[in-house]
Scaffold this motif. Structure first.
Motif, PDB file in Angstrom:
ATOM      1  N   GLU A   1       0.819  -1.219   0.000  1.00 48.86           N
ATOM      2  CA  GLU A   1       0.000   0.000   0.000  1.00 48.86           C
ATOM      3  C   GLU A   1       0.854   1.270   0.000  1.00 48.86           C
ATOM      4  O   GLU A   1       0.317   2.368   0.018  1.00 48.86           O
ATOM      5  CB  GLU A   1      -0.925   0.013   1.229  1.00 48.86           C
ATOM      6  N   GLY A   2       2.174   1.118   0.037  1.00 45.30           N
ATOM      7  CA  GLY A   2       3.050   2.280   0.052  1.00 45.30           C
ATOM      8  C   GLY A   2       3.208   2.899   1.431  1.00 45.30           C
ATOM      9  O   GLY A   2       3.666   4.033   1.563  1.00 45.30           O
ATOM     10  N   ILE A   3       2.844   2.162   2.462  1.00 46.47           N
ATOM     11  CA  ILE A   3       2.945   2.662   3.839  1.00 46.47           C
ATOM     12  C   ILE A   3       4.299   2.222   4.386  1.00 46.47           C
ATOM     13  O   ILE A   3       4.446   1.136   4.931  1.00 46.47           O
ATOM     14  CB  ILE A   3       1.788   2.130   4.713  1.00 46.47           C
ATOM     15  N   ASP A   4       5.291   3.092   4.209  1.00 45.14           N
ATOM     16  CA  ASP A   4       6.643   2.753   4.620  1.00 45.14           C
ATOM     17  C   ASP A   4       7.195   3.694   5.688  1.00 45.14           C
ATOM     18  O   ASP A   4       8.374   3.658   6.009  1.00 45.14           O
ATOM     19  CB  ASP A   4       7.579   2.711   3.413  1.00 45.14           C
ATOM     20  N   SER A   5       6.322   4.542   6.215  1.00 46.21           N
ATOM     21  CA  SER A   5       6.736   5.444   7.295  1.00 46.21           C
ATOM     22  C   SER A   5       5.581   5.592   8.281  1.00 46.21           C
ATOM     23  O   SER A   5       4.415   5.349   7.944  1.00 46.21           O
ATOM     24  CB  SER A   5       7.113   6.816   6.737  1.00 46.21           C
ATOM     25  N   LEU A   6       5.917   5.987   9.489  1.00 48.22           N
ATOM     26  CA  LEU A   6       4.878   6.203  10.503  1.00 48.22           C
ATOM     27  C   LEU A   6       3.992   7.387  10.132  1.00 48.22           C
ATOM     28  O   LEU A   6       2.807   7.398  10.442  1.00 48.22           O
ATOM     29  CB  LEU A   6       5.520   6.405  11.877  1.00 48.22           C
ATOM     30  N   GLN A   7       4.561   8.375   9.459  1.00 52.90           N
ATOM     31  CA  GLN A   7       3.759   9.516   9.013  1.00 52.90           C
ATOM     32  C   GLN A   7       2.669   9.051   8.046  1.00 52.90           C
ATOM     33  O   GLN A   7       1.519   9.491   8.135  1.00 52.90           O
ATOM     34  CB  GLN A   7       4.650  10.583   8.348  1.00 52.90           C
ATOM     35  N   LYS A   8       3.018   8.167   7.133  1.00 57.72           N
ATOM     36  CA  LYS A   8       2.021   7.635   6.192  1.00 57.72           C
ATOM     37  C   LYS A   8       1.007   6.765   6.927  1.00 57.72           C
ATOM     38  O   LYS A   8      -0.187   6.820   6.648  1.00 57.72           O
ATOM     39  CB  LYS A   8       2.698   6.837   5.078  1.00 57.72           C
ATOM     40  N   LEU A   9       1.475   5.948   7.876  1.00 55.74           N
ATOM     41  CA  LEU A   9       0.580   5.084   8.645  1.00 55.74           C
ATOM     42  C   LEU A   9      -0.443   5.916   9.411  1.00 55.74           C
ATOM     43  O   LEU A   9      -1.617   5.535   9.511  1.00 55.74           O
ATOM     44  CB  LEU A   9       1.390   4.220   9.617  1.00 55.74           C
ATOM     45  N   SER A  10      -0.038   7.079   9.923  1.00 55.95           N
ATOM     46  CA  SER A  10      -0.933   7.921  10.731  1.00 55.95           C
ATOM     47  C   SER A  10      -2.080   8.525   9.916  1.00 55.95           C
ATOM     48  O   SER A  10      -3.012   9.070  10.478  1.00 55.95           O
ATOM     49  CB  SER A  10      -0.137   9.030  11.416  1.00 55.95           C
TER      50      SER A  10
END
Length: 96
Positions: free
Chosen positions: A53-62
């Motif tokens: 899904e391209g979620i490779d950072s905590l910022q993106k996860l948030s």
């Protein structure tokens, strides 16, 4: 009904047995596991789902709700405490 394990070969030539339809190679997964960061704390299926899904950072996860993350194939309820803790360490949280 339990599906029998079948021999498979990944694109990199690794041979492995799997009974599910999942195409991820456990040898490649082990080789590609990050040494640090929140993704290193997750199982291979959860890590692969987030990467897909391209979620490779905590910022993106948030930017996602817990419910949205749980809908990803490979992420289960056992991953949420790890993800929550990782977000909290950086002063972040899941989207409400």
């Amino acid at each position: 009904m339990v599906q029998a394990k079948s021999l498979r070969v990944c694109e990199r030539g690794h041979e492995y047995y799997k009974s599910s339809d999942c195409r991820s190679c456990p040898i490649c997964d082990k080789e590609n596991k990050p040494k640090s960061g929140f993704l290193s704390k997750l199982s291979s299926p959860a890590r692969n789902a987030l990467n897909h899904e391209g979620i490779d950072s905590l910022q993106k996860l948030s930017k996602y709700t817990e419910r949205e993350i749980l809908k990803l194939h490979g992420v289960g309820p056992a991953s949420l405490p790890t993800l929550r803790a990782s977000l909290e360490e950086k002063g972040l949280s899941f989207k409400e």
